[in-house]
Design a protein around this motif. Structure first.
Motif, short mmCIF file in Angstrom:
data_model
loop_
_atom_site.label_atom_id
_atom_site.label_comp_id
_atom_site.label_asym_id
_atom_site.label_seq_id
_atom_site.Cartn_x
_atom_site.Cartn_y
_atom_site.Cartn_z
N UNK A 1 0.66 -0.89 -0.55
CA UNK A 1 0.16 0.07 -0.28
C UNK A 1 0.93 1.33 -0.28
N UNK A 2 1.67 1.00 0.68
CA UNK A 2 2.83 2.25 0.75
C UNK A 2 3.14 2.78 -0.51
N UNK A 3 3.81 1.86 -0.95
CA UNK A 3 3.93 1.46 -2.85
C UNK A 3 3.38 2.15 -3.25
N UNK A 4 2.54 1.47 -3.27
CA UNK A 4 0.74 2.30 -4.71
C UNK A 4 0.64 3.54 -4.25
N UNK A 5 0.13 4.36 -2.89
CA UNK A 5 0.06 5.44 -2.59
C UNK A 5 0.92 6.30 -2.97
N UNK A 6 1.53 6.04 -2.95
CA UNK A 6 3.26 6.66 -3.35
C UNK A 6 3.64 7.34 -4.62
N UNK A 7 2.40 6.24 -5.18
CA UNK A 7 3.22 6.02 -7.04
C UNK A 7 1.78 6.94 -7.30
N UNK A 8 0.98 6.80 -6.54
CA UNK A 8 -0.27 7.46 -7.70
C UNK A 8 -0.25 8.88 -7.21
N UNK A 9 0.15 9.11 -5.96
CA UNK A 9 0.41 10.77 -5.71
C UNK A 9 1.74 11.47 -6.51
N UNK A 10 2.52 10.22 -6.81
CA UNK A 10 3.78 10.86 -7.26
C UNK A 10 3.01 11.40 -9.17
N UNK A 11 2.89 10.05 -9.82
CA UNK A 11 2.17 10.41 -10.82
C UNK A 11 1.27 11.20 -11.10
N UNK A 12 0.36 11.82 -10.16
CA UNK A 12 -0.58 13.00 -10.49
C UNK A 12 0.37 14.55 -10.35
N UNK A 13 1.13 14.24 -9.74
CA UNK A 13 2.41 15.62 -10.00
C UNK A 13 3.11 15.28 -10.96
N UNK A 14 3.45 14.01 -11.47
CA UNK A 14 4.57 14.39 -12.47
C UNK A 14 3.00 14.83 -13.66
N UNK A 15 2.13 13.93 -14.18
CA UNK A 15 1.18 14.32 -14.55
C UNK A 15 0.46 15.84 -15.17
N UNK A 16 0.55 16.49 -14.03
CA UNK A 16 -0.21 17.72 -13.86
C UNK A 16 1.39 19.19 -13.78
N UNK A 17 2.32 18.39 -13.97
CA UNK A 17 3.49 18.73 -14.40
C UNK A 17 3.60 18.97 -15.79
N UNK A 18 3.60 17.81 -16.76
CA UNK A 18 2.88 17.90 -18.14
C UNK A 18 2.31 18.53 -18.60
N UNK A 19 0.57 18.74 -17.79
CA UNK A 19 -0.30 19.50 -18.38
C UNK A 19 -0.54 20.52 -17.78
N UNK A 20 -0.11 21.06 -17.48
CA UNK A 20 0.46 22.33 -16.45
C UNK A 20 -1.27 22.20 -15.55
N UNK A 21 -1.70 21.33 -15.02
CA UNK A 21 -2.92 21.20 -14.54
C UNK A 21 -2.90 21.68 -12.10
N UNK A 22 -1.31 22.14 -12.29
CA UNK A 22 -0.23 22.33 -11.29
C UNK A 22 -1.70 22.75 -10.19
#
Lengths: 204, 178
Positions: free
Chosen positions: A1-22
Motif C-alpha cells: 500500500x505504501x508503494x501504491x499510494x506514493x506512486x499514485x500521488x507522484x504520478x498525479x504531480x508528474x502528469x500535472x507538471x506535464x499538462x500545466x494543471x498544478x
C-alpha cells in the motif's frame, strides 16, 4: 500500500507538471481531504444503526443459532478436523459471524481457529489444507447485509441504497465457491509434505 | 432474476430491523441498552477509517485533476470496456485486496463522481461488498498462528477475489443493465 499510494500521488504531480494543471491538482488535494471526512460522517449513522442491531441479535442468541445451521456444512468442508475439536467450534463461529457482517467478532474467532488448527498441523509453520481453506473462505466474504457499502451509497444520495444487496450476495457466493474449489484443487499443487515437488501427494 | 433480487434487496433490511428486536424481546434481552452499546462501536468504526479515506481520496482526487485518470481510461478503454469494467472502477480492483479503508475511499470517489445509481456506482458497490481485504486477512490469520509458509492460500484467495469481481460485473449487468 505504501508503494501504491506514493506512486499514485507522484504520478498525479508528474502528469500535472506535464499538462500545466498544478493549481487544479493542489486544489483537488485540499478539497478531497475535506470530502473524506464528510464521507466518514455519512457512514457513521448507518454503521451505528447496523452494529446496534447486530449487538441485539448477538444477545438474543441469534449468532449461535446461525452457527448450529452452519456446523454440518462446515464439518464436511473440513473433514480432517475432528467435529469435537475446539478448532471446529471456532471455525463455525468465525464463518457465522462473517455471514452476519460481524467483522470485529469474526476476526477473534478466526484467529482462535487458526491457532487451534496449528495444534492439529503436523508441519508447524507451514499452512495446513484446513488453514488455507479457512483463510480463503474469510477473504471471499459472504455477508447477508454489506452494511458499509449501503451506508456509503446512502451518504452519496442514492435513490435505493440497498438495491445492491441481492447482487452482492450473488457475487460473493460465486467468490466463495471459487475459494473452496481453488483451495481444494491447489492443495495438490502445493503439497504439505516435505520434499514433495508440485504434483506430489499430501499426507493422508 | 432482476425482480427476485430486487425483492430480496428491498425486504431484507426492514425485516431484520423489525425481526431481530422482536425475537430479542421475546427472549428477554434488554434491547435498547444492547442497541446503544453496539451503535457506539459503529460510530467508532467510522471515525477509525478517516485516515485511510483521506489518503485514498486525496490521491484519487489529485489523479483526476491532473488528467492522468482520463489518460489512463483512454489508454485502457479497449481492454476494460470489453470486460464491462468502467475506467473509474479499475483502481478498486487494484486496491481492494490491499486495503479495506482504501477500497471504501475508491467506492466513495466513484459514487461521488458518477452517482450511486450509475452502472459504475452499482458495480463498485457490489465489488466492494462481495470481496475482502485479502492481504490483511492472510497477514492477521497466519501471523496469529505462527505460520510463515502460506502454500496455496494466497493464490486461492486471489482467485476468489477475481471470481467475485467477474461475478459482480455479470450480476450487475443482468440485474440493472449496463
Amino acid at each position: 500500500m505504501t508503494f501504491l499510494w506514493t506512486a499514485l500521488v507522484v504520478a498525479a504531480v508528474a502528469f500535472a507538471a506535464a499538462k500545466g494543471r498544478m493549481a487544479e491538482v493542489g486544489a483537488a488535494a485540499m478539497e478531497s481531504a475535506g470530502k473524506a471526512v464528510a464521507l466518514a460522517l455519512a457512514l457513521a449513522g448507518v454503521m451505528a444503526l447496523w452494529l446496534g442491531l447486530v449487538k441485539v441479535a448477538e444477545e438474543a442468541g441469534l449468532v449461535s443459532a446461525v452457527a448450529r445451521v452452519a456446523r454440518p456444512l462446515l464439518s464436511r468442508l473440513f473433514p480432517e478436523v475432528p467435529a469435537d475439536h475446539p478448532a471446529m467450534g471456532a471455525i463455525v463461529m468465525n464463518v457465522s459471524a462473517n455471514v452476519l457482517g460481524l467483522g470485529n467478532a469474526a476476526t477473534p474467532f478466526g484467529v482462535r481457529a487458526m491457532q487451534a488448527l496449528e495444534e492439529l498441523n503436523p508441519r508447524k509453520g507451514t499452512a495446513s489444507d484446513a488453514q488455507a481453506l479457512l483463510c480463503a473462505l474469510n477473504t471471499a466474504s459472504v455477508q447477508l447485509v454489506p452494511a458499509t457499502v449501503i451506508a456509503l451509497r446512502a451518504g452519496a444520495g442514492s435513490a435505493a441504497p440497498a438495491e445492491v444487496l441481492g447482487p452482492t450476495l450473488a457475487a460473493s457466493l460465486c467468490g466463495v465457491t471459487v475459494a473452496v474449489i481453488a483451495a481444494k484443487l491447489l492443495a495438490r499443487v502445493w503439497p504439505s509434505g516435505e520434499g514433495g515437488g508440485p504434483g506430489g501427494r499430501s499426507d493422508p | 432474476m432482476r425482480a427476485a433480487l430486487g425483492l430480496v434487496s428491498a425486504w431484507i433490511i426492514p425485516l431484520l430491523l423489525a425481526g431481530i428486536p422482536l425475537v430479542a424481546v421475546l427472549r428477554g434481552v434488554k434491547v435498547y441498552p444492547a442497541f446503544l452499546e453496539g451503535a457506539k462501536g459503529g460510530f467508532e468504526t467510522a471515525v477509525r477509517i478517516v485516515p485511510s479515506l483521506v489518503a485514498i481520496l486525496v490521491a484519487l482526487g489529485m489523479l483526476r485533476a491532473s488528467g492522468a485518470l482520463d489518460a489512463l481510461a483512454a489508454a485502457l478503454a479497449p481492454l476494460t470496456s470489453a470486460l464491462g469494467l468502467p475506467a473509474s472502477v479499475v483502481p478498486l480492483v487494484l486496491v481492494r485486496p490491499l486495503s479495506g479503508g482504501g477500497a471504501l475511499g475508491v467506492v466513495g470517489d466513484v459514487l461521488r463522481a458518477e452517482g450511486p445509481d450509475s452502472y459504475a456506482g452499482r458495480l463498485a458497490s457490489v465489488m466492494a461488498g462481495s470481496t475482502e481485504t485479502t492481504f490483511y486477512v492472510l497477514a492477521v490469520y497466519f501471523g496469529a498462528a505462527g505460520v510463515t509458509r502460506y502454500r496455496h492460500a494466497l493464490p486461492a484467495a486471489l482467485l476468489a477475489d477475481l471470481a467475485g469481481f467477474a461475478a459482480a460485473i455479470v450480476v450487475v449487468r443482468l440485474v440493472f443493465g449496463p
